[in-house]
Design an enzyme around this catalytic site. Structure first.
Site, PDB file in Angstrom:
ATOM      1  N   HIS A 168      67.422  48.700  44.659  1.00 38.31           N
ATOM      2  CA  HIS A 168      66.419  47.823  44.048  1.00 38.31           C
ATOM      3  C   HIS A 168      65.950  47.056  45.928  1.00 38.31           C
ATOM      4  O   HIS A 168      65.665  46.246  45.620  1.00 38.31           O
ATOM      5  CB  HIS A 168      67.468  46.737  43.462  1.00 38.31           C
ATOM      6  CG  HIS A 168      68.392  47.747  42.514  1.00 38.31           C
ATOM      7  ND1 HIS A 168      69.632  47.737  42.716  1.00 38.31           N
ATOM      8  CD2 HIS A 168      68.355  47.918  41.458  1.00 38.31           C
ATOM      9  CE1 HIS A 168      69.684  48.564  41.596  1.00 38.31           C
ATOM     10  NE2 HIS A 168      69.310  48.287  40.794  1.00 38.31           N
TER      11      HIS A 168
HETATM   12  S1  FES Z   1      69.259  46.677  46.038  1.00 45.20           S
HETATM   13 FE1  FES Z   1      70.435  46.571  44.178  1.00 45.20          FE
HETATM   14  S2  FES Z   1      72.562  48.416  45.018  1.00 45.20           S
HETATM   15 FE2  FES Z   1      71.252  47.431  46.291  1.00 45.20          FE
END
Ligand code: FES
Length: 199
Positions: free
Chosen positions: A157
Site C-alpha cells: 500500500h
Molecule cells: S503499506 Fe500496507 S502493508 Fe505495508
C-alpha cells in the site's frame, strides 16, 4: 511495481531486491553464502531463540536479512552520507524522534535508532498490515521521486520508511518499523533477541 515484488505474507516469503544480501535461517528461506563464517546454530533454529550474526564482512549499503522469531530482521551498514541525510527528513516523518516507545528498545531511541550509528537493525515487517517492504537505496528513482534519498518501500500500500525505519507522513503505516532487541557480543557479532546497551 512488478507483481514479483509483492510479498505473500501468508507464505512468509520475503523478497529482497538484487542489491540486497540475504543470509537467512529456517525453512523456506534461501541462504546466500555472503557471510561464509555464518552458520545457523541449532539454537537459532528454534523459534524465538536469539540469533547470532557475524557482520564483519557486511559492506556499506548492503542489507543483510536474517530470521528471528519467524520474522525477517534487516541489518544495514549505513554510510556517513546516509547518516548525514537522516535529519533532512524530520519534517516529513510521523515520529522523527522515535517517541513511540513501543517501536524500539530504549537504547535505540536516538537519532539513528541504533546502538552503533552506522548499523541499523530493524524488523522487516510493515507496520500497516504486515507485508515486507523492499530495500530501495537508490537516490531519486523514477518510481519514488527525485527527493527519495534511499529507504524502504512497502509494495502493498505504498508506505515509505527512511533508512532508520522511520515512517513518512501521508502513508498507511501508522508507526516506525520495529527495532528488535539486540546487542553486540563483540564488534563483529550481533545477537538479535537479546537486549543490549547504548554504545
Ligand atoms: S503499506 Fe500496507 S502493508 Fe505495508
Amino acid at each position: 511495481m512488478s507483481t514479483d515484488n509483492v510479498v505473500d505474507t501468508k507464505r512468509r516469503r520475503f523478497l529482497v531486491n538484487s542489491t540486497s544480501v540475504v543470509a537467512a535461517v529456517g525453512a523456506g528461506f534461501v541462504a546466500v553464502p555472503f557471510l561464509s563464517s555464518w552458520m545457523p546454530s541449532e539454537r537459532a533454529k528454534n523459534a524465538g531463540a536469539p540469533v547470532e550474526v557475524d557482520i564483519s564482512k557486511l559492506e556499506e549499503g548492503r542489507l543483510l536479512v536474517v530470521e528471528w522469531q519467524s520474522k525477517p530482521v534487516w541489518i544495514l551498514k549505513r554510510s556517513a552520507k546516509t547518516l548525514a541525510d537522516l535529519p533532512k527528513f524530520e519534517d516529513q516523518l510521523r515520529d522523527p524522534h522515535s517517541e513511540n516507545a513501543d517501536q524500539q528498545p530504549p537504547y535505540a531511541q536516538n537519532d539513528n535508532r541504533s546502538i552503533k550509528p552506522e548499523i541499523s537493525v530493524l524488523v522487516g515487517i510493515c507496520t500497516h498490515l504486515g507485508c515486507s517492504p523492499t530495500y530501495r537505496p537508490e537516490i531519486g528513482p523514477a518510481d519514488l521521486g527525485d527527493d527519495w534519498l534511499g529507504g524502504y518501500f512497502c509494495p502493498c500500500h505504498s508506505s515509505r520508511f527512511d533508512l532508520a525505519g522511520r515512517v513518512f507522513l501521508g502513508v498507511p503505516a501508522p508507526t516506525n518499523l520495529v527495532v528488535p532487541p539486540h546487542s553486540y557480543m563483540n564488534d563483529n557479532v550481533i545477537q538479535v533477541g537479546v537486549d543490549g546497551e547504548s554504545a
